[in-house]
Write a protein that holds these residues in place. Sequence first.
Motif, mmCIF file in Angstrom:
data_model
loop_
_atom_site.group_PDB
_atom_site.id
_atom_site.type_symbol
_atom_site.label_atom_id
_atom_site.label_comp_id
_atom_site.label_asym_id
_atom_site.label_seq_id
_atom_site.Cartn_x
_atom_site.Cartn_y
_atom_site.Cartn_z
ATOM 1 N N THR A 115 -4.666 3.164 1.755
ATOM 2 C CA THR A 115 -4.550 4.334 1.302
ATOM 3 C C THR A 115 -4.694 4.388 -0.233
ATOM 4 O OG1 THR A 115 -2.910 4.880 2.936
ATOM 5 C CG2 THR A 115 -2.885 6.214 1.157
ATOM 6 N N HIS A 152 -5.032 5.181 8.705
ATOM 7 C CA HIS A 152 -5.010 4.488 10.037
ATOM 8 C C HIS A 152 -5.888 5.519 11.053
ATOM 9 C CE1 HIS A 152 -1.136 3.179 8.139
ATOM 10 N NE2 HIS A 152 -1.489 2.033 8.937
ATOM 11 N N ASP A 202 0.723 -1.226 0.013
ATOM 12 C CA ASP A 202 0.109 -0.056 -0.046
ATOM 13 C C ASP A 202 0.943 1.206 0.017
ATOM 14 O OD1 ASP A 202 -2.298 1.560 0.024
ATOM 15 O OD2 ASP A 202 -2.326 1.524 2.205
HETATM 16 MN MN MN Z 1 -2.056 0.876 4.529
#
Ligand code: MN
Length: 328
Positions: free
Chosen positions: A134, A115, A32
């Motif tokens: 993300t 997060h 990611d």
């Molecule tokens: Mn991530």
Amino acid sequence: MNERDAKFAEIARVLREHNKFAVLSHVRPDGDALGSTLALTLSLKELGKEVKAWNEDGMLEKYNFLAKAELLTTPPSSPEDFDVGIALDTAVQNRLGTTLAAVRSAKLWINIDHHPSNPRYGDLVYIDPTAPATGQILYEFLKNQKFPITPAIAENLYAAISTDTGSFQYPNTTMRTFQIAAELVECGVDVGRVSQLLYESFPRRRIELLRELLGTMHFACDGKLAWFSLSQTAAVALGVLPEDNEGLIDHLRAIRGVVVAIFFEELTDGKVRVSMRSKDEAVDVCAICKEFGGGGHILAAGARVAGALSEVEKKIVEKACAAIERNT
Ligand code: MN
Ligand code: 5GP
């Protein structure tokens, strides 16, 4: 306009109005972090911008196949000035590692992440803890603000989303995730090719590491807790690279009855890297990791804890057992 689109518009305006960008992501990057960094870098470059894509660990060997992977490098030793610094997928600013010092100045910092523990550092912040990756946020952003999404960008976003959802299996995978995946395929992603490169191209070394780890596997709490550990001695003997670890903890999580899985890795600096996974929202492993200075998500979190391997194991196993007994 809803709140999300207003924030996207604000970020888009800043990106369009400036010229020199540093796109950064967290140390010990995952798919990611690297895929998102490349995707945004490529989109900005399509707009004619000057963009540096830096990660403390550079491009990992296993993600070298990503389109335009060569654009992502380790930061230079002499810092540079930028208009805008962008942190992607990075829960706390210091997890940008050495890339942070390589940005001598930036008029503005943008922070885009998923997060929940992200403390919202930076000037322009967009955090969506419901997004599984993300890369998913970035896709929504690029599409919403009509930024370029070339086949190379689509491949990087697809890899970001696929890896952070455990190939579209983790509970954070939503209907929207599949819609986005379909749209990325429409943009030219070859699912079979990317999946084979992501999941069926491991070096033999990684499987030898798995054999070592399974030899240290332990259970507690009526089989609800499972863990394994990697000592420095074993890591050196096997010639393990830090990137070889990603995903191995899933072998513990995949065991029937296991609620919490833990991977302990002895580091060279007197600390132990603790990686935790939960299969039950009632057992929040992020809360446990936070007690030790770490963070992450409810179902996937980590920390670096000072102490000898066996000491750290004992402390964390006790906390995890207590959390399991309290909440299940
Ligand atoms: Mn991530
Ligand atoms: P992993 O176990 O795959 O390294 O990390 C799982 C999740 O926990 C990731 O979302 C990662 O960002 C977060 N995480 C891992 N280690 C740390 C840490 O030392 N500090 C913080 N704040 N988060 C961490």
